[in-house]
Design a protein around this motif. Structure first.
Motif, PDB file in Angstrom:
ATOM      1  N   ASN A 103       0.845  -1.178   0.000  1.00  0.00           N
ATOM      2  CA  ASN A 103       0.000   0.000   0.000  1.00  0.00           C
ATOM      3  C   ASN A 103       0.894   1.246   0.000  1.00  0.00           C
ATOM      4  OD1 ASN A 103      -1.872   1.948   0.366  1.00  0.00           O
ATOM      5  ND2 ASN A 103      -2.893   0.965   2.104  1.00  0.00           N
ATOM      6  N   LEU A 104       0.943   1.917  -1.142  1.00  0.00           N
ATOM      7  CA  LEU A 104       1.769   3.129  -1.259  1.00  0.00           C
ATOM      8  C   LEU A 104       0.985   4.386  -0.882  1.00  0.00           C
ATOM      9  CD1 LEU A 104       3.890   3.001  -4.545  1.00  0.00           C
ATOM     10  CD2 LEU A 104       4.726   3.152  -2.214  1.00  0.00           C
ATOM     11  N   ASP A 105      -0.290   4.180  -0.636  1.00  0.00           N
ATOM     12  CA  ASP A 105      -1.198   5.297  -0.395  1.00  0.00           C
ATOM     13  C   ASP A 105      -0.697   6.229   0.710  1.00  0.00           C
ATOM     14  OD1 ASP A 105      -3.406   6.876  -0.271  1.00  0.00           O
ATOM     15  OD2 ASP A 105      -4.601   5.479   0.903  1.00  0.00           O
ATOM     16  N   TRP A 106      -0.203   5.640   1.810  1.00  0.00           N
ATOM     17  CA  TRP A 106       0.161   6.465   2.972  1.00  0.00           C
ATOM     18  C   TRP A 106       1.605   6.985   2.905  1.00  0.00           C
ATOM     19  CZ3 TRP A 106       4.072   5.104   6.443  1.00  0.00           C
ATOM     20  CH2 TRP A 106       4.612   3.842   6.251  1.00  0.00           C
ATOM     21  N   SER A 107       2.460   6.307   2.117  1.00  0.00           N
ATOM     22  CA  SER A 107       3.890   6.629   2.182  1.00  0.00           C
ATOM     23  C   SER A 107       4.421   7.342   0.953  1.00  0.00           C
ATOM     24  CB  SER A 107       4.689   5.330   2.371  1.00  0.00           C
ATOM     25  OG  SER A 107       4.478   4.463   1.272  1.00  0.00           O
ATOM     26  N   VAL A 108       3.588   7.489  -0.068  1.00  0.00           N
ATOM     27  CA  VAL A 108       4.104   7.930  -1.364  1.00  0.00           C
ATOM     28  C   VAL A 108       4.787   9.304  -1.315  1.00  0.00           C
ATOM     29  CG1 VAL A 108       1.969   9.003  -2.191  1.00  0.00           C
ATOM     30  CG2 VAL A 108       3.528   7.948  -3.830  1.00  0.00           C
ATOM     31  N   ASN A 109       4.328  10.171  -0.427  1.00  0.00           N
ATOM     32  CA  ASN A 109       4.920  11.515  -0.389  1.00  0.00           C
ATOM     33  C   ASN A 109       6.334  11.528   0.175  1.00  0.00           C
ATOM     34  OD1 ASN A 109       2.815  13.082  -1.538  1.00  0.00           O
ATOM     35  ND2 ASN A 109       1.628  12.686   0.309  1.00  0.00           N
ATOM     36  N   VAL A 110       6.725  10.485   0.885  1.00  0.00           N
ATOM     37  CA  VAL A 110       8.042  10.458   1.527  1.00  0.00           C
ATOM     38  C   VAL A 110       9.014   9.520   0.796  1.00  0.00           C
ATOM     39  CG1 VAL A 110       9.203  10.226   3.753  1.00  0.00           C
ATOM     40  CG2 VAL A 110       6.802  10.792   3.699  1.00  0.00           C
ATOM     41  N   VAL A 111       8.469   8.561   0.087  1.00  0.00           N
ATOM     42  CA  VAL A 111       9.305   7.539  -0.570  1.00  0.00           C
ATOM     43  C   VAL A 111      10.133   8.162  -1.702  1.00  0.00           C
ATOM     44  CG1 VAL A 111       9.043   5.620  -2.198  1.00  0.00           C
ATOM     45  CG2 VAL A 111       7.908   5.538   0.027  1.00  0.00           C
ATOM     46  N   ASP A 112      11.411   7.704  -1.838  1.00  0.00           N
ATOM     47  CA  ASP A 112      12.262   8.159  -2.947  1.00  0.00           C
ATOM     48  C   ASP A 112      12.200   7.180  -4.115  1.00  0.00           C
ATOM     49  OD1 ASP A 112      13.509  10.328  -1.475  1.00  0.00           O
ATOM     50  OD2 ASP A 112      14.445   8.743  -0.308  1.00  0.00           O
ATOM     51  N   ARG A 113      12.305   5.900  -3.735  1.00  0.00           N
ATOM     52  CA  ARG A 113      12.417   4.877  -4.775  1.00  0.00           C
ATOM     53  C   ARG A 113      11.411   3.767  -4.526  1.00  0.00           C
ATOM     54  NH1 ARG A 113      16.777   5.062  -7.695  1.00  0.00           N
ATOM     55  NH2 ARG A 113      16.782   2.842  -8.172  1.00  0.00           N
ATOM     56  N   VAL A 114      11.070   3.053  -5.612  1.00  0.00           N
ATOM     57  CA  VAL A 114      10.145   1.922  -5.486  1.00  0.00           C
ATOM     58  C   VAL A 114      10.798   0.709  -6.123  1.00  0.00           C
ATOM     59  CG1 VAL A 114       7.876   1.008  -6.111  1.00  0.00           C
ATOM     60  CG2 VAL A 114       8.114   3.432  -5.555  1.00  0.00           C
ATOM     61  N   ALA A 115      10.700  -0.428  -5.415  1.00  0.00           N
ATOM     62  CA  ALA A 115      11.165  -1.697  -5.984  1.00  0.00           C
ATOM     63  C   ALA A 115       9.974  -2.651  -6.000  1.00  0.00           C
ATOM     64  CB  ALA A 115      12.305  -2.264  -5.135  1.00  0.00           C
ATOM     65  N   GLY A 116       9.624  -3.141  -7.167  1.00  0.00           N
ATOM     66  CA  GLY A 116       8.439  -3.994  -7.305  1.00  0.00           C
ATOM     67  C   GLY A 116       8.808  -5.458  -7.449  1.00  0.00           C
ATOM     68  N   MET A 117       8.261  -6.298  -6.587  1.00  0.00           N
ATOM     69  CA  MET A 117       8.575  -7.737  -6.631  1.00  0.00           C
ATOM     70  C   MET A 117       7.393  -8.530  -7.167  1.00  0.00           C
ATOM     71  SD  MET A 117      10.573  -8.946  -3.209  1.00  0.00           S
ATOM     72  CE  MET A 117      11.471 -10.297  -3.932  1.00  0.00           C
ATOM     73  N   LEU A 118       7.722  -9.516  -7.980  1.00  0.00           N
ATOM     74  CA  LEU A 118       6.695 -10.433  -8.469  1.00  0.00           C
ATOM     75  C   LEU A 118       7.347 -11.810  -8.630  1.00  0.00           C
ATOM     76  CD1 LEU A 118       3.698 -10.402  -9.440  1.00  0.00           C
ATOM     77  CD2 LEU A 118       4.587 -10.185 -11.761  1.00  0.00           C
ATOM     78  N   ASP A 119       6.736 -12.802  -8.043  1.00  0.00           N
ATOM     79  CA  ASP A 119       7.232 -14.180  -8.129  1.00  0.00           C
ATOM     80  C   ASP A 119       8.722 -14.292  -7.795  1.00  0.00           C
ATOM     81  OD1 ASP A 119       4.701 -14.938  -8.894  1.00  0.00           O
ATOM     82  OD2 ASP A 119       5.134 -14.694 -11.028  1.00  0.00           O
ATOM     83  N   GLY A 120       9.136 -13.612  -6.747  1.00  0.00           N
ATOM     84  CA  GLY A 120      10.512 -13.751  -6.264  1.00  0.00           C
ATOM     85  C   GLY A 120      11.544 -12.962  -7.035  1.00  0.00           C
ATOM     86  N   LYS A 121      11.101 -12.090  -7.947  1.00  0.00           N
ATOM     87  CA  LYS A 121      12.055 -11.276  -8.721  1.00  0.00           C
ATOM     88  C   LYS A 121      11.645  -9.811  -8.665  1.00  0.00           C
ATOM     89  CE  LYS A 121      12.959 -14.832 -12.135  1.00  0.00           C
ATOM     90  NZ  LYS A 121      12.633 -15.358 -13.447  1.00  0.00           N
ATOM     91  N   PHE A 122      12.643  -8.941  -8.803  1.00  0.00           N
ATOM     92  CA  PHE A 122      12.305  -7.528  -8.944  1.00  0.00           C
ATOM     93  C   PHE A 122      11.993  -7.259 -10.406  1.00  0.00           C
ATOM     94  CE2 PHE A 122      14.673  -6.866  -4.911  1.00  0.00           C
ATOM     95  CZ  PHE A 122      13.660  -6.219  -4.231  1.00  0.00           C
ATOM     96  N   ILE A 123      10.783  -6.782 -10.666  1.00  0.00           N
ATOM     97  CA  ILE A 123      10.457  -6.439 -12.056  1.00  0.00           C
ATOM     98  C   ILE A 123      10.517  -4.931 -12.262  1.00  0.00           C
ATOM     99  CG2 ILE A 123       9.044  -8.496 -12.421  1.00  0.00           C
ATOM    100  CD1 ILE A 123       6.578  -6.625 -12.214  1.00  0.00           C
ATOM    101  N   TYR A 124      10.706  -4.202 -11.160  1.00  0.00           N
ATOM    102  CA  TYR A 124      10.896  -2.749 -11.281  1.00  0.00           C
ATOM    103  C   TYR A 124      11.799  -2.287 -10.150  1.00  0.00           C
ATOM    104  CZ  TYR A 124      10.118   2.268 -11.294  1.00  0.00           C
ATOM    105  OH  TYR A 124      10.328   3.618 -11.336  1.00  0.00           O
ATOM    106  N   ASN A 125      12.695  -1.393 -10.442  1.00  0.00           N
ATOM    107  CA  ASN A 125      13.540  -0.785  -9.419  1.00  0.00           C
ATOM    108  C   ASN A 125      13.923   0.593  -9.939  1.00  0.00           C
ATOM    109  OD1 ASN A 125      15.193  -0.176  -7.352  1.00  0.00           O
ATOM    110  ND2 ASN A 125      16.730  -1.748  -7.766  1.00  0.00           N
ATOM    111  N   GLY A 126      13.239   1.610  -9.450  1.00  0.00           N
ATOM    112  CA  GLY A 126      13.514   2.927 -10.007  1.00  0.00           C
ATOM    113  C   GLY A 126      12.848   4.021  -9.205  1.00  0.00           C
TER     114      GLY A 126
END
Lengths: 557, 271
Positions: free
Chosen positions: A191-214
């Motif tokens: 849930n990024l809803d509450w933290s999005v204003n403070v977060v710098d980077r996002v790393a997205g995991m799916l099936d044990g792998k990062f499919i996004y890191n940026g």
């Protein structure tokens, strides 16, 4: 220095599947990184690897790869249940526990405690007992107890999932302070809803792998990626995606202020509309309370003269901060609590002499923690639990249909305790669908649910309404509530502030100021731009916005 | 099943401020005295002494709640001694006899001594439990750990004892939640026979077992996060120190024990 993990693979047993599959991640020092991904994507395993739980406590799996977190790293972890990790009766005891274990000298412990209490603005809590704190305060103390150990990285694992809006606000402020203090933070939460204003980077995991890191900005722009990962984003960002489809010049936004700045370029703000709000329908009242008062043994008054009327075939949301009396009211409606004075009536008959089990044939309550309910050996058996308890006739086909309708057919023979959290919660709701009850009450139903399972929950609520059943729900997820509810009851400090349709409620800014909860962005923005009707869902908002936008374009040409 | 009365009561009272070690010693002494003293007069004096402490420390309400919770047990003990004594003549001469008769070959004698004996045993049990309860509700688990550590009890043992006090309320709360959740889904536990009630109680045991296991796992993870290692030397942020209040309390307790023993000597009736 930056922290990193390189080519990490892990499986819990030698013949088991890879839970982390050649995962690499760099965490810049002083940054706030959000790790997102659906249930079962490997987020928890990643936390276990980073915190050293794997291989120190869980040693029978296979781990490979390289972990660079510095020499003798201290990894602070804040879980979603602070009660489980606050050792000590008082706030100071709990904060000091970790540094005491590290053998830090007494004088230094004192100065470190002073520092974190000042940093997180928690001095006012220092002499309190942990048990007396609100959920948000406990979580803040938990963060302080990890921070005082001077961690290289502070990992926060779904830290606000069980908090009310005030609690969330407190943790958001704490996070801002950590950000300003250059603490390296890893938030593991879908849930990024509450933290999005403070977060710098996002790393997205799916099936044990990062499919996004940026970057966060690029992630927010990519709607398909968010959908693929089942990430909950702020409703403002959803609005951006929907409106940008017909308004391509729109720049991305993910908070209300930016949304207003951007949308003002295309839509003209109007003064408050005088449109008459729809009033409550005259449907039949199925469940009513009469001058309900509850005074607990310690003298606390949980309810004060509460009169409510639940209409047949409607969805009613009960809102308010923690401690406002929401759950107390719910427990009176199903007989778990008996009032000090007043009455509860189902179709005109008092329910006070009846047992909870007897009332459940008409008014059934699903609790917020599925672990308190799951009892059977298979998911299919759990679905029929309430029906069996109530002596309702059903067939195996009925059970199969329910599981198939809500995409749990493959889990029919699974031991319910082994299901992921979101599915466990869904299952507890499914377990009352075969009941005879025509009032279904859901306490915090979205807890632990990702975007996929939330859409199933929305279907359940819609289907129950179509069957003529009434649904009462308590939820702190205000945009979700406005999306599904017809009516609302607002409680504040044990008193009813409002009862009526959501259309009426949408115009009562005074109430939202009193209870310190924000109206959903779609409501505020549709009012701001004078849409013909107030919108409660992003789809509805986008449709109205497109109509207005096309009209303007036509005028221009 | 409300068991909140078993929990620590946060207060600024005299008892709350005492060094936990003073309270531990007090409990041990009281346990010995109530085991030894079998004189109703001496026990009443001891009870009055405890009552003064309760009033001074503003815990009378909690102690009355305890009495209320224990009333079935205390009445049972009283009745048990009444029933056992009804078949015997009083060993001490004098005093009223309420009923003396023979039913066939069975001799019945209901007299003052049966009531006396029942009251002595009930009062001893209550005072013993009450003195433990006084310590329990005025000492939080952090203080218990500190107190035990100052007596050179290994930290692992002290931590385990403190953890028990921390976990018991959590488990009780979990059980209450489970009972409420299952009855809300239609499980009858109120208006049914005892047999059905016992059978249905089994349904609580499975979720409770899983919750307890989950809690244990979560606590074990947290101990890892906080680098708890019983083989390493740890420091302590807080220290405890006996004060004049402890000295006064110890002297007052010692005086009360002496008076109790004197009363025992002068008002002893063998029971």
């Amino acid at each position: 220095m930056d922290y990193s993990i390189n080519n990490i693979s892990y499986k819990y047993s030698s013949d088991g599947p890879l839970v982390l599959d050649n995962v690499s991640l760099t965490i810049p020092e002083g940054s706030v990184t959000a790790v997102v991904g659906p249930t079962g994507s490997g987020k928890t395993t990643l936390v276990e690897v980073l915190s050293g739980v794997i291989p120190k406590l869980i040693s029978n799996g296979e781990l490979s790869g390289e972990i660079n977190l510095g020499e003798n790293p201290v990894i602070g972890v804040v879980s979603q249940t602070p009660e489980n990790q606050l050792f000590g009766y008082g706030v100071e005891d709990a904060i000091a526990f970790g540094v005491e274990n590290m053998g830090v000298p007494e004088e230094e412990i004192s100065s470190r405690i002073e520092y974190v209490l000042d940093l997180l603005n928690l001095q006012f809590l220092r002499k309190r007992s942990v048990a007396a704190l609100s959920g948000g305060q406990r979580q803040a103390v938990c963060i302080a107890s990890a921070l005082v150990m001077n961690p290289n990285i502070l990992i926060m694992d779904e830290p606000v999932s069980s908090l009310d809006p005030n609690g969330k606000r407190l943790i958001q402020n704490v996070l801002r302070q950590l950000r300003a203090d250059n603490t390296t933070v890893l938030i593991v939460d879908n849930n990024l809803d509450w933290s999005v204003n403070v977060v710098d980077r996002v790393a997205g995991m799916l099936d044990g792998k990062f499919i996004y890191n940026g970057s966060k900005e690029d992630f927010i722009k990519d709607e398909s990626l968010q959908k693929q990962l089942g990430v909950m984003i702020p409703q403002e960002a959803e609005i951006y995606h929907a409106v940008s489809k017909f308004c391509p010049d729109l720049a991305p936004f993910y908070n209300y202020d930016h949304a207003v700045d951007e949308l003002d370029r295309f839509f003209t703000p109007v003064s408050a509309s005088s449109e008459a709000a729809a009033s409550a329908s005259d449907a039949n009242a199925i469940l009513t309370t009469h001058q309900l008062n509850k005074i607990f043994n310690d003298g606390f008054q949980g309810l004060k003269d509460i009169n409510v009327s639940i209409q047949e075939g409607r969805v009613i949301a009960i809102m308010g901060q923690n401690g406002s009396g929401k759950t107390t009211l719910l427990k009176h409606l199903n007989g778990l609590l008996k009032p000090t004075s007043g009455d509860v009536r189902y179709r005109g008959n008092s329910t006070l002499p009846l047992s909870v089990a007897k009332i459940s044939k008409n008014v059934i309550l699903v609790f917020q923690h599925p672990e308190h309910m799951l009892f059977e050996q298979t998911t299919a058996q759990e679905v029929s639990f309430a029906a069996r308890m109530q002596g309702v006739t059903y067939t195996d086909e009925d059970v199969k249909n329910i599981l198939a309708t809500y995409n749990m057919a493959d889990d029919a023979e699974v031991f319910p305790v082994n299901l992921p959290m979101g599915k466990k919660h869904l299952l507890t709701i499914l377990s009352v669908l075969l009941s005879t009850a025509d009032v279904v009450m859901l306490d915090e139903p979205t807890l632990g649910m990702d975007a996929f399972i939330r859409s199933e929950l929305r279907s359940i609520i819609t289907n129950l309404r179509e069957q003529g059943k009434s649904v009462i729900l308590i939820s702190h997820e205000i945009p979700f509530v406005f999306g599904v509810a017809d009516e609302a009851i607002i409680l504040d400090k044990s008193v009813k502030l409002f009862e009526g349709t959501k259309e009426e409620l949408s115009r009562r800014d005074d109430i939202f100021e009193t209870i310190q909860i924000s109206l959903p962005p779609v409501v505020r923005l549709s009012r701001r731009y004078g849409f013909p009707h107030i919108c409660y869902t992003v789809d509805d908002f986008a449709a109205e916005a497109e109509r207005m936008f096309s009209g303007k374009e036509a005028d221009r040409s | 099943m409300n068991m909140d009365y078993l929990q620590y009561v946060e207060s600024d009272s005299y008892l709350n401020k005492l060094d936990p070690r003073t309270k531990f010693v007090f409990f041990v002494v009281m346990a010995i005295v109530t085991s030894v003293v079998k004189s109703l007069v001496a026990l009443i004096f001891l009870g009055l002494f405890l009552l003064v402490i309760w009033i001074t420390s503003k815990i009378t309400k909690e102690m009355l709640t305890l009495l209320n919770k224990l009333k079935v047990l205390l009445i049972f003990i009283l009745l048990l001694w009444l029933v056992l004594g009804i078949f015997e003549e009083p060993p001490v001469a004098g005093g009223p006899v309420f009923v003396r008769t023979d039913i066939g070959k069975i001799h019945i004698c209901f007299d003052w001594y049966d009531i006396y004996k029942g009251l002595v045993y009930s009062l001893r049990i209550y005072l013993m439990i009450a003195s433990f309860f006084m310590v329990l509700i005025t000492t939080n688990f952090s203080e218990i750990i500190l107190g035990l550590c100052r007596w050179h009890i290994p930290y692992s043992v002290a931590f385990a004892i403190g953890l028990v006090f921390q976990i018991i309320p959590i488990v009780i709360h979990e059980l209450q939640e489970i009972m409420e959740a299952q009855s809300s889904r239609g499980l009858e536990i109120e208006q049914c026979s005892w047999l059905v009630k016992i059978k249905n109680y089994m349904i609580f045991s499975i979720p409770l077992l899983f919750r307890v296991i989950e809690k244990a796992q979560a606590i074990s993870l947290a101990m890892h996060y906080y680098k708890l290692d019983f083989s390493s030397k740890r420091t302590s942020y807080k220290t405890i120190k006996a004060t004049r209040s402890d000295l006064f309390f110890a002297l007052a307790s010692a005086a009360a024990v002496v008076i109790t023993l004197v009363l025992l000597h002068f008002f002893y009736i063998p029971v």
